[in-house]
Design a protein around this motif. Structure first.
Motif, short mmCIF file in Angstrom:
data_model
loop_
_atom_site.label_atom_id
_atom_site.label_comp_id
_atom_site.label_asym_id
_atom_site.label_seq_id
_atom_site.Cartn_x
_atom_site.Cartn_y
_atom_site.Cartn_z
N GLU A 98 4.22 -54.30 -19.73
CA GLU A 98 5.03 -53.52 -20.68
C GLU A 98 6.52 -53.77 -20.44
OE1 GLU A 98 2.26 -52.63 -22.92
OE2 GLU A 98 4.17 -51.67 -23.42
N ARG A 99 6.91 -53.87 -19.17
CA ARG A 99 8.32 -54.14 -18.87
C ARG A 99 8.73 -55.50 -19.44
NH1 ARG A 99 12.53 -55.81 -15.62
NH2 ARG A 99 13.83 -54.12 -14.81
N PHE A 100 7.87 -56.51 -19.25
CA PHE A 100 8.22 -57.84 -19.76
C PHE A 100 8.24 -57.87 -21.30
CE2 PHE A 100 7.78 -59.34 -15.42
CZ PHE A 100 8.74 -60.33 -15.35
N CYS A 141 9.37 -55.45 -23.11
CA CYS A 141 10.71 -54.91 -23.43
C CYS A 141 11.79 -55.94 -23.13
CB CYS A 141 11.01 -53.67 -22.59
SG CYS A 141 10.18 -52.21 -23.13
N THR A 142 11.69 -56.59 -21.97
CA THR A 142 12.77 -57.52 -21.61
C THR A 142 12.75 -58.74 -22.53
OG1 THR A 142 11.42 -58.50 -19.82
CG2 THR A 142 12.97 -56.75 -19.21
N GLN A 143 11.57 -59.12 -23.05
CA GLN A 143 11.54 -60.23 -24.02
C GLN A 143 12.32 -59.84 -25.28
OE1 GLN A 143 10.93 -62.97 -22.28
NE2 GLN A 143 9.65 -63.83 -23.90
N GLN A 144 12.20 -58.58 -25.68
CA GLN A 144 12.96 -58.12 -26.86
C GLN A 144 14.45 -58.11 -26.57
OE1 GLN A 144 11.26 -54.68 -29.08
NE2 GLN A 144 9.52 -54.92 -27.70
N VAL A 145 14.82 -57.71 -25.35
CA VAL A 145 16.24 -57.77 -24.96
C VAL A 145 16.71 -59.23 -25.00
CG1 VAL A 145 17.88 -57.41 -23.06
CG2 VAL A 145 16.17 -55.65 -23.57
N GLY A 146 15.87 -60.14 -24.48
CA GLY A 146 16.24 -61.56 -24.46
C GLY A 146 16.44 -62.11 -25.85
N PRO A 157 25.20 -63.06 -22.85
CA PRO A 157 24.69 -63.87 -21.74
C PRO A 157 23.34 -63.33 -21.22
CG PRO A 157 26.58 -62.56 -21.04
CD PRO A 157 26.43 -62.35 -22.52
N PRO A 158 22.48 -64.21 -20.68
CA PRO A 158 21.16 -63.78 -20.19
C PRO A 158 21.23 -62.72 -19.09
CG PRO A 158 21.22 -66.16 -20.39
CD PRO A 158 22.63 -65.69 -20.62
N ALA A 159 22.16 -62.87 -18.14
CA ALA A 159 22.23 -61.94 -17.01
C ALA A 159 23.36 -60.93 -17.20
CB ALA A 159 22.44 -62.70 -15.71
N SER A 217 26.45 -56.20 -13.72
CA SER A 217 26.83 -54.79 -13.52
C SER A 217 25.62 -53.87 -13.78
CB SER A 217 28.04 -54.38 -14.37
OG SER A 217 27.72 -54.44 -15.73
N ARG A 218 24.82 -54.21 -14.80
CA ARG A 218 23.58 -53.46 -15.05
C ARG A 218 22.63 -53.59 -13.84
NH1 ARG A 218 19.88 -49.80 -16.92
NH2 ARG A 218 17.92 -50.79 -17.49
N GLU A 219 22.53 -54.81 -13.30
CA GLU A 219 21.63 -55.02 -12.16
C GLU A 219 22.09 -54.21 -10.94
OE1 GLU A 219 21.03 -59.24 -11.41
OE2 GLU A 219 20.96 -59.62 -13.56
N VAL A 268 11.67 -59.63 -9.87
CA VAL A 268 11.32 -59.40 -11.28
C VAL A 268 12.48 -59.82 -12.18
CG1 VAL A 268 10.77 -57.62 -13.00
CG2 VAL A 268 9.66 -57.58 -10.75
N ILE A 269 13.70 -59.40 -11.82
CA ILE A 269 14.86 -59.69 -12.67
C ILE A 269 15.11 -61.20 -12.75
CG2 ILE A 269 17.39 -59.44 -12.86
CD1 ILE A 269 17.10 -56.54 -12.01
N ALA A 270 14.91 -61.91 -11.64
CA ALA A 270 15.11 -63.38 -11.67
C ALA A 270 14.19 -64.01 -12.71
CB ALA A 270 14.86 -63.97 -10.28
N HIS A 319 13.44 -66.18 -18.42
CA HIS A 319 12.93 -66.04 -19.79
C HIS A 319 14.10 -65.99 -20.79
CE1 HIS A 319 8.90 -63.95 -18.44
NE2 HIS A 319 9.03 -65.17 -17.97
N HIS A 320 15.14 -65.24 -20.43
CA HIS A 320 16.28 -65.10 -21.35
C HIS A 320 17.00 -66.45 -21.54
CE1 HIS A 320 16.82 -60.46 -20.90
NE2 HIS A 320 15.59 -60.81 -21.22
N GLU A 321 17.09 -67.20 -20.44
CA GLU A 321 17.72 -68.53 -20.56
C GLU A 321 16.91 -69.43 -21.48
OE1 GLU A 321 19.98 -68.52 -16.21
OE2 GLU A 321 18.00 -69.43 -16.40
C1 LIG Z 1 16.93 -56.88 -19.38
C2 LIG Z 1 18.22 -57.25 -19.27
O1 LIG Z 1 18.59 -58.55 -18.86
C3 LIG Z 1 18.66 -58.93 -17.48
C4 LIG Z 1 17.47 -58.42 -16.77
C5 LIG Z 1 17.47 -57.15 -16.26
C6 LIG Z 1 16.19 -56.47 -15.91
O2 LIG Z 1 15.14 -57.14 -15.83
O3 LIG Z 1 16.20 -55.22 -15.74
C7 LIG Z 1 18.69 -56.47 -16.09
C8 LIG Z 1 19.88 -57.04 -16.40
C9 LIG Z 1 19.99 -58.43 -16.91
O4 LIG Z 1 20.45 -59.28 -15.88
C10 LIG Z 1 19.33 -56.36 -19.63
O5 LIG Z 1 20.47 -56.83 -19.75
O6 LIG Z 1 19.08 -55.15 -19.80
#
Ligand SMILES: C=C(O[C@@H]1C=C(C(=O)O)C=C[C@H]1O)C(=O)O
Length: 101
Positions: free
Chosen positions: A30-32, A34-39, A48-50, A53-55, A83-85, A90-92
């Motif tokens: 489920e997390r992936f 959501c993150t695919q939609q963010v990507g 940018p993919p990363a 500051s959020r991390e 997980v974030i790596a 994926h985002h790249e």
């Molecule tokens: C999901 C995002 O993209 C990247 C992945 C993140 C994650 O897996 O939580 C957090 C920050 C970003 O580096 C985001 O920006 O929210």
């Protein structure tokens, strides 16, 4: 010889471990999703993919949650970084596919 009740207890505990592992896999899936939609959103809009500051905020939050829950915060941070790596890869890939369109 291993006592029969020890074998039963091991089986019972392993059954709970199997349920927890299944829940973890479903939560990660489920997390992936959501993150695919963010990507996709980032690729579409040129973000940018990363987002470091959020991390950083997530690391601080999850370390505190881990400490409260009796989980090693160092392990929680390593797990999140792993997980974030993968998410950033994926985002790249999504950004590259968008650029090649
Ligand atoms: C999901 C995002 O993209 C990247 C992945 C993140 C994650 O897996 O939580 C957090 C920050 C970003 O580096 C985001 O920006 O929210």
């Amino acid at each position: 010889m291993i006592a029969e009740n020890a074998t039963e207890e091991l089986t019972r505990l392993r059954s709970s471990i199997d349920n927890i592992d299944a829940a973890l896999i479903h939560l990660l899936a489920e997390r992936f999703k959501c993150t695919q939609q963010v990507g996709a959103l980032k690729a579409r809009t040129g973000m940018p993919p990363a987002d470091k500051s959020r991390e950083q905020a997530q690391v601080a939050r999850l370390r505190a949650l881990a400490a409260d829950a009796g989980l090693d915060p160092v392990f929680a941070e390593k797990f999140l970084a792993f997980v974030i790596a993968e998410v950033i890869h994926h985002h790249e890939r999504l950004a590259e596919a968008r650029a090649a369109d």
